[in-house]
Design an enzyme around this catalytic site. Structure first.
Site, short mmCIF file in Angstrom:
data_model
loop_
_atom_site.label_atom_id
_atom_site.label_comp_id
_atom_site.label_asym_id
_atom_site.label_seq_id
_atom_site.Cartn_x
_atom_site.Cartn_y
_atom_site.Cartn_z
N ARG A 129 35.08 5.80 -5.84
CA ARG A 129 34.20 4.73 -5.39
C ARG A 129 33.83 3.89 -6.60
O ARG A 129 33.69 4.41 -7.72
CB ARG A 129 32.93 5.29 -4.72
CG ARG A 129 33.16 5.86 -3.33
CD ARG A 129 33.55 4.77 -2.33
NE ARG A 129 33.69 5.27 -0.97
CZ ARG A 129 34.81 5.76 -0.44
NH1 ARG A 129 35.90 5.86 -1.20
NH2 ARG A 129 34.84 6.16 0.81
N GLU A 158 32.94 -5.07 -2.86
CA GLU A 158 34.22 -5.20 -2.17
C GLU A 158 34.05 -6.09 -0.94
O GLU A 158 33.07 -5.94 -0.21
CB GLU A 158 34.74 -3.82 -1.77
CG GLU A 158 35.01 -2.91 -2.96
CD GLU A 158 35.55 -1.54 -2.55
OE1 GLU A 158 35.74 -1.29 -1.33
OE2 GLU A 158 35.79 -0.72 -3.45
N HIS A 177 41.34 -1.33 -2.28
CA HIS A 177 40.83 -0.14 -1.61
C HIS A 177 41.84 0.33 -0.55
O HIS A 177 41.50 0.55 0.61
CB HIS A 177 39.47 -0.41 -0.96
CG HIS A 177 38.63 0.82 -0.79
ND1 HIS A 177 37.27 0.83 -0.98
CD2 HIS A 177 38.96 2.09 -0.48
CE1 HIS A 177 36.79 2.05 -0.76
NE2 HIS A 177 37.81 2.84 -0.45
#
Length: 215
Positions: A129, A158, A177
Site C-alpha cells: 500500500r 490513487e 495498482h
C-alpha cells in the site's frame, strides 16, 4: 502479486522501460543493465504473497532474506529463509520488496531513516500500500540518487495525479495498482468468496480473518 513485484524489480534493474523508449525514439542501448542473479532480495512481510516472493527470488538465483512482525525459527525453516531485523535487511539487500498489510504498525514503515540505510545501488519495490512508504522521502531519495530506483504499484494518492514528480523520473517504473488484476487470480478470489459463504452457512467457516494479524 508476487509475480508483479518480481516483474517490477526486473523492469527497473534491466531498464526495460527506458530501453523501450529509446528504441521507439530511434535510439539503441545506452549502457549496461543490471542482473538480479546472485544479489540479495529482502522481503518485508511474509504472508501468502511475501512467501511466494521468497520462492520466486530463490527461483532466479537470488539470496533471499526476510523481515516480519512475527518471526520464529519454525517459520524460517518452513519458508526456507533467514529472518533479519528490518535495519539489517535494508542495509544488506539489493532489492527490497514490500508485502505488508496497511495497519497502524506498518504505516510509514519505510521512511527517510529507513531509506538512508539502503545501498545506493538498491531498488525498492512496493506492491503493498502506498502509505507503507513515506512518498516524499522516497521521491527525494530517487531524485538525489541515494537509491538506484523503484518499482511502484501503489501510491499515497490513487490514481496518481497527472504530472506527479514520480512520473518525471527515469529510474522509476510505475504501475496502476494492477498487481492483483490477473484474470486467473481474480477468478480464484471469487471462487474462494463463494466457498467461504457456503462453508459459513454450513457452520464450518474457512479463511477467517483474524483481527490484528500482522505479517
Amino acid at each position: 502479486m508476487s509475480e508483479h513485484a518480481l516483474a517490477l524489480a526486473l523492469a527497473v534493474s534491466r531498464q526495460i522501460v527506458q530501453n523501450d523508449r529509446r528504441i521507439r525514439g530511434g535510439g539503441w542501448a545506452a549502457g549496461y543493465i543490471d542482473e538480479l542473479y546472485g544479489k540479495t532480495l529482502g522481503v518485508v512481510g511474509t504472508g501468502a504473497i511475501g512467501r511466494r516472493m521468497v520462492q520466486l527470488g530463490q527461483g532466479i538465483g537470488m539470496n533471499v532474506v526476510a523481515w516480519t512482525f512475527n518471526p520464529s525459527r519454525e517459520r524460517a525453516e518452513e519458508y526456507g529463509v533467514e529472518f533479519l531485523e528490518l535495519e539489517e535487511l535494508l542495509r544488506s539487500s539489493d532489492v527490497v520488496s514490500l508485502h505488508v498489510a496497511l495497519t497502524p504498525d506498518s504505516q510509514g514503515l519505510i521512511g527517510r531513516d529507513q531509506l538512508a540505510l539502503m545501498k545506493p545501488t538498491a531498488i525498492l519495490v512496493n506492491v503493498a500500500r502506498g502509505a507503507v512508504v513515506d512518498e516524499a522521502a522516497l521521491l527525494e531519495a530517487l531524485q538525489e540518487g541515494r537509491i538506484a530506483g523503484a518499482g511502484l504499484d501503489v501510491f499515497e494518492v490513487e490514481p496518481l495525479p497527472a504530472g506527479h514528480p514520480l512520473t518525471l523520473l527515469d529510474n522509476v517504473v510505475l504501475a496502476p495498482h494492477a498487481g492483483s488484476m490477473a484474470y486467473n487470480g481474480t477468478m480464484r478470489g471469487l471462487e474462494m468468496s463463494i466457498e467461504n459463504l457456503e462453508r459459513f452457512a454450513a457452520g464450518s467457516p474457512v479463511n477467517v480473518v483474524a483481527q490484528g494479524f500482522r505479517t
